[in-house]
Design a protein around this motif. Sequence first.
Motif, mmCIF file in Angstrom:
data_model
loop_
_atom_site.group_PDB
_atom_site.id
_atom_site.type_symbol
_atom_site.label_atom_id
_atom_site.label_comp_id
_atom_site.label_asym_id
_atom_site.label_seq_id
_atom_site.Cartn_x
_atom_site.Cartn_y
_atom_site.Cartn_z
ATOM 1 N N VAL A 581 0.875 -1.173 0.000
ATOM 2 C CA VAL A 581 0.000 0.000 0.000
ATOM 3 C C VAL A 581 0.915 1.228 0.000
ATOM 4 N N SER A 582 0.595 2.200 -0.855
ATOM 5 C CA SER A 582 1.446 3.387 -0.961
ATOM 6 C C SER A 582 0.602 4.656 -0.892
ATOM 7 N N ALA A 583 1.216 5.716 -0.393
ATOM 8 C CA ALA A 583 0.533 7.017 -0.300
ATOM 9 C C ALA A 583 1.438 8.064 -0.926
ATOM 10 N N ALA A 584 0.813 9.015 -1.620
ATOM 11 C CA ALA A 584 1.646 9.952 -2.388
ATOM 12 C C ALA A 584 1.159 11.390 -2.313
ATOM 13 N N SER A 585 1.971 12.269 -2.909
ATOM 14 C CA SER A 585 1.639 13.704 -2.953
ATOM 15 C C SER A 585 0.455 14.003 -3.856
ATOM 16 N N ASP A 586 0.029 13.021 -4.677
ATOM 17 C CA ASP A 586 -1.128 13.273 -5.546
ATOM 18 C C ASP A 586 -2.448 13.083 -4.794
ATOM 19 N N GLY A 587 -2.364 12.850 -3.456
ATOM 20 C CA GLY A 587 -3.579 12.720 -2.638
ATOM 21 C C GLY A 587 -4.216 11.343 -2.705
ATOM 22 N N LEU A 588 -3.525 10.371 -3.345
ATOM 23 C CA LEU A 588 -4.106 9.029 -3.506
ATOM 24 C C LEU A 588 -3.365 8.018 -2.648
ATOM 25 N N VAL A 589 -4.130 7.009 -2.202
ATOM 26 C CA VAL A 589 -3.542 5.830 -1.555
ATOM 27 C C VAL A 589 -3.804 4.676 -2.514
ATOM 28 N N LYS A 590 -2.741 3.940 -2.885
ATOM 29 C CA LYS A 590 -2.915 2.841 -3.846
ATOM 30 C C LYS A 590 -2.517 1.507 -3.219
ATOM 31 N N VAL A 591 -3.267 0.471 -3.575
ATOM 32 C CA VAL A 591 -2.943 -0.893 -3.145
ATOM 33 C C VAL A 591 -2.437 -1.647 -4.374
ATOM 34 N N TRP A 592 -1.260 -2.285 -4.242
ATOM 35 C CA TRP A 592 -0.622 -2.981 -5.367
ATOM 36 C C TRP A 592 -0.530 -4.474 -5.083
ATOM 37 N N THR A 593 -0.730 -5.291 -6.113
ATOM 38 C CA THR A 593 -0.470 -6.726 -5.993
ATOM 39 C C THR A 593 0.929 -6.969 -6.556
ATOM 40 N N ILE A 594 1.830 -7.494 -5.704
ATOM 41 C CA ILE A 594 3.249 -7.588 -6.084
ATOM 42 C C ILE A 594 3.456 -8.558 -7.254
ATOM 43 N N LYS A 595 2.767 -9.710 -7.208
ATOM 44 C CA LYS A 595 2.986 -10.754 -8.215
ATOM 45 C C LYS A 595 2.708 -10.230 -9.633
ATOM 46 N N THR A 596 1.606 -9.482 -9.778
ATOM 47 C CA THR A 596 1.187 -9.052 -11.126
ATOM 48 C C THR A 596 1.658 -7.642 -11.475
ATOM 49 N N ASN A 597 2.248 -6.937 -10.462
ATOM 50 C CA ASN A 597 2.666 -5.539 -10.677
ATOM 51 C C ASN A 597 1.490 -4.590 -10.926
ATOM 52 N N GLU A 598 0.267 -5.017 -10.602
ATOM 53 C CA GLU A 598 -0.909 -4.193 -10.920
ATOM 54 C C GLU A 598 -1.409 -3.442 -9.699
ATOM 55 N N CYS A 599 -2.057 -2.310 -9.976
ATOM 56 C CA CYS A 599 -2.714 -1.550 -8.911
ATOM 57 C C CYS A 599 -4.092 -2.180 -8.684
ATOM 58 N N ALA A 600 -4.299 -2.733 -7.481
ATOM 59 C CA ALA A 600 -5.552 -3.449 -7.202
ATOM 60 C C ALA A 600 -6.667 -2.485 -6.795
ATOM 61 N N SER A 601 -6.293 -1.351 -6.214
ATOM 62 C CA SER A 601 -7.326 -0.413 -5.750
ATOM 63 C C SER A 601 -6.709 0.967 -5.540
ATOM 64 N N THR A 602 -7.504 1.992 -5.775
ATOM 65 C CA THR A 602 -7.062 3.369 -5.511
ATOM 66 C C THR A 602 -8.053 4.013 -4.545
ATOM 67 N N LEU A 603 -7.541 4.514 -3.428
ATOM 68 C CA LEU A 603 -8.404 5.115 -2.395
ATOM 69 C C LEU A 603 -8.249 6.630 -2.481
ATOM 70 N N ASP A 604 -9.369 7.283 -2.725
ATOM 71 C CA ASP A 604 -9.314 8.721 -2.993
ATOM 72 C C ASP A 604 -10.276 9.458 -2.069
ATOM 73 N N ASN A 605 -9.726 10.067 -1.008
ATOM 74 C CA ASN A 605 -10.580 10.906 -0.162
ATOM 75 C C ASN A 605 -9.769 12.038 0.454
ATOM 76 N N HIS A 606 -8.570 12.259 -0.095
ATOM 77 C CA HIS A 606 -7.733 13.359 0.393
ATOM 78 C C HIS A 606 -7.656 14.426 -0.687
ATOM 79 N N THR A 607 -7.494 15.671 -0.258
ATOM 80 C CA THR A 607 -7.423 16.758 -1.244
ATOM 81 C C THR A 607 -5.992 17.263 -1.428
ATOM 82 N N GLN A 608 -5.093 16.831 -0.510
ATOM 83 C CA GLN A 608 -3.686 17.226 -0.635
ATOM 84 C C GLN A 608 -2.801 16.016 -0.375
ATOM 85 N N LYS A 609 -1.485 16.245 -0.312
ATOM 86 C CA LYS A 609 -0.563 15.109 -0.203
ATOM 87 C C LYS A 609 -0.826 14.258 1.041
ATOM 88 N N VAL A 610 -0.637 12.941 0.886
ATOM 89 C CA VAL A 610 -0.855 11.997 1.995
ATOM 90 C C VAL A 610 0.510 11.652 2.573
#
Length: 798
Positions: A581-610
């Motif tokens: 799970v990663s959090a970034a300055s774009d205000g998004l929290v993303k969940v990644w599946t390591i095996k497939t390198n894919e983003c499994a989910s994007t959590l969006d409820n922030h308006t500024q950097k997390v």
Amino acid sequence: MAEESSKLLLKTSFKSIKTIESIYTGGKVVITDDAKLLITTLDEDIMVTELETGKVVHKLEGDTEIVTTMAVKPDGKHLVSASRSLFIRIWDLEKGTSVRTLKAHDAPIIVMDIDKTSTLVATGSADASIKIWDMDKGFCTHNLKGHGGVISAVKFHQYQGKWYLASGADDCQVRIWDLQSRSCIAVLQSHVSVIRGLDFSDDGKYLISGSRDKVVNVWDWQAKKLSATYPIFETIETVGFVEKDVVLAGKFGAQWQDSDIFYTGGDSGLVKLWDLKTGKLIKAQEPEKNSAHTISDVIYVQATQMLAAVTNDQNILMYSLEQKLERVKQIVGYNDEVVDIAYLGEHETHLAAATNSAQLRVYNVETQDCDLLYGHSDMIIALDKSKDGSVIVTASKDKTARIWKIDLENADQKERFKAAGVCIGHTESVGAVALSRKSNTFMITGSQDRTIKYWNLRDLDLDDTEEDYRPKSLYTHQAHEKDINTICVAPNDKFFATGSQDKTAKLWNVDTGELVGTMKGHKRGVWCAQFSPVDQVLATSSGDKTVKIWSLKDFSCLKTFEGHTNSVLRVDFLTAGMQLVSAASDGLVKVWTIKTNECASTLDNHTQKVWALAIRKDEKFIASAGADSVINFWEDITLQEQEEELKEKEEIIIREQELQNFMRKKDYLNAILLALSLEQPFRLLGLFRQVYESRVENDSSITGSANVDKVLAELSTENLEKLLGYIRDWNTNAKHSDIAQTVLHAILSSHTSEELVEIPTAKEIIDGLLPYTDRHYQRIDDLITQSFIIDYTLQAQK
């Protein structure tokens, strides 16, 4: 391991179930007389919050201008607010709606008071006038002029059946107004600075006035003379009497039993109680360690015998009179940027948050109650907790790291959070800290001075904590060439990793402090590093918008995750090391599946950097916090979603079976309705075709069955709209146009044009039907014309 991973469910869905947000950004604070509601100003809006639970009841939308003052009726039904727009607004607190708006003064209203019968409100303005309003009827009853400056205090007083009003202004005068004769009956002069507070004693004979000239004056207001002047030795922002109560006063000592007690609050940041007769200090609250706040207002809550001090750093601190000014509750009004968070306690019921302040804030996740831990003298930048959540360490700009013992189950509030030590040694601010994972035997700190220090905590006695305990630093190494942003300790306590602005992450041996390896590959500074709980890999997040996974055997980069549009500030492992799970300055929290390198989910409820992430042990919840001063709690709903999906699929299969049964039984009514509800236009088309083609001889119906005609005539508006939409689509294909035109004919025959026009999308449907219908008729005309050649050929052969 394979068996375990088959049980583990990869997380793909999260929803925000709760947030901790700001409720107060400075200005006026009001508490209702029954102590149920706290009313605060949040920018230009007003927040109404339950005092007990912290739940927001109403958000009263402002008029885009800052609220200057407000007051609540003693009966708690209405709130009166005034803003820079010069309007007074009256709000119904039960419904959260505006009842009335009045244009009041020619300049902003600064102060307000409501009489105890809840009918009159006095407003003091910057235009030096005071107006009194009948709130329920909405008109002005008095307009009192006489002061030579901004009105800074007003207070109603009922004495011997008559109504009076006391007022103070920045002309340093206190005036008493007789509301019956509408005249000023006394001008009391003694202060040399702006009057900040006025109150009348219990017997009504004395008036006290507090001013920024550091004294409280006691007036015999009927005789218009000064009875006493008491020096308070601080700039006073508020003054008032507490209820005269022998038992309550006796708690401070037998000599104060019959005293009239008044309170003051000001720039020393302490609530103090004084005796009216002698001017002696009865009690001052215990000063908070290293606190630098001042008090801007004190609210006396008679129902619970509390004094609520409003501080200039947007906190509301509640002191109990019955417990001799013990701090019993604190409400954090504004968080500023939240830079780090961690779950605390055995059952992880609390959340520690480092905000742009020197105090550590510990929230109860359920009630949103907040404890403030005073100790640091500058901003806390980072924090870490022990595995069992009983110890937390904080790193600060004041060049120190502090250790705190946490015992949330303790009944004594003072024992819940205890300062257990302070690490002194860095020469610059400490920006990263990590505790050992297996036991609380050591901690590592990293600083802006580019060094890392190993602190020995083996002598730390948690049963008998000492605030002045100083752990020893066993080694210090220069670790990086730029600021150290992150430190993490491996699950086996043998290694630790650091990440820095110099674009590298490094692995170190814990016992010797030797460098084991360097991970190079990021194009910008490394913001965060985390060890996997199961594999020998390290995850790092960087300002180059990527997350990388490194092998700890040969320090090569195994995987790179790209998807964020700005610096990735935080990363952590989920689902036994199978997800990130990663959090970034774009205000998004993303969940990644390591095996497939894919983003499994994007959590969006922030308006500024997390800035921060915290994962509960059971991984049921993830907390994220950032620069928008909001803490979001995300619940993992993957299992529920999968179950719901299965249920929906089952339902669809059952309904499709029902549809086939209806068609077999020729139960056209239910078949058409079910096909419409299942949204299966192709099935519906087949159904109409079947009816049309199995028309019996001498049948006069339009569609081929009188029952189907009847069903079409009785369709609801919603189903009719859906069916007409399908007809429009069928009509675009020449192959299906005959059925489309037949069903359309049946609908037009059984419904009037008025009924059809009422359909919301009637215009679009008609616009879609007309050109194709014209084309079909033209094609039929051409066919008829061409068919004459057959007639001609047959005729010619005769």
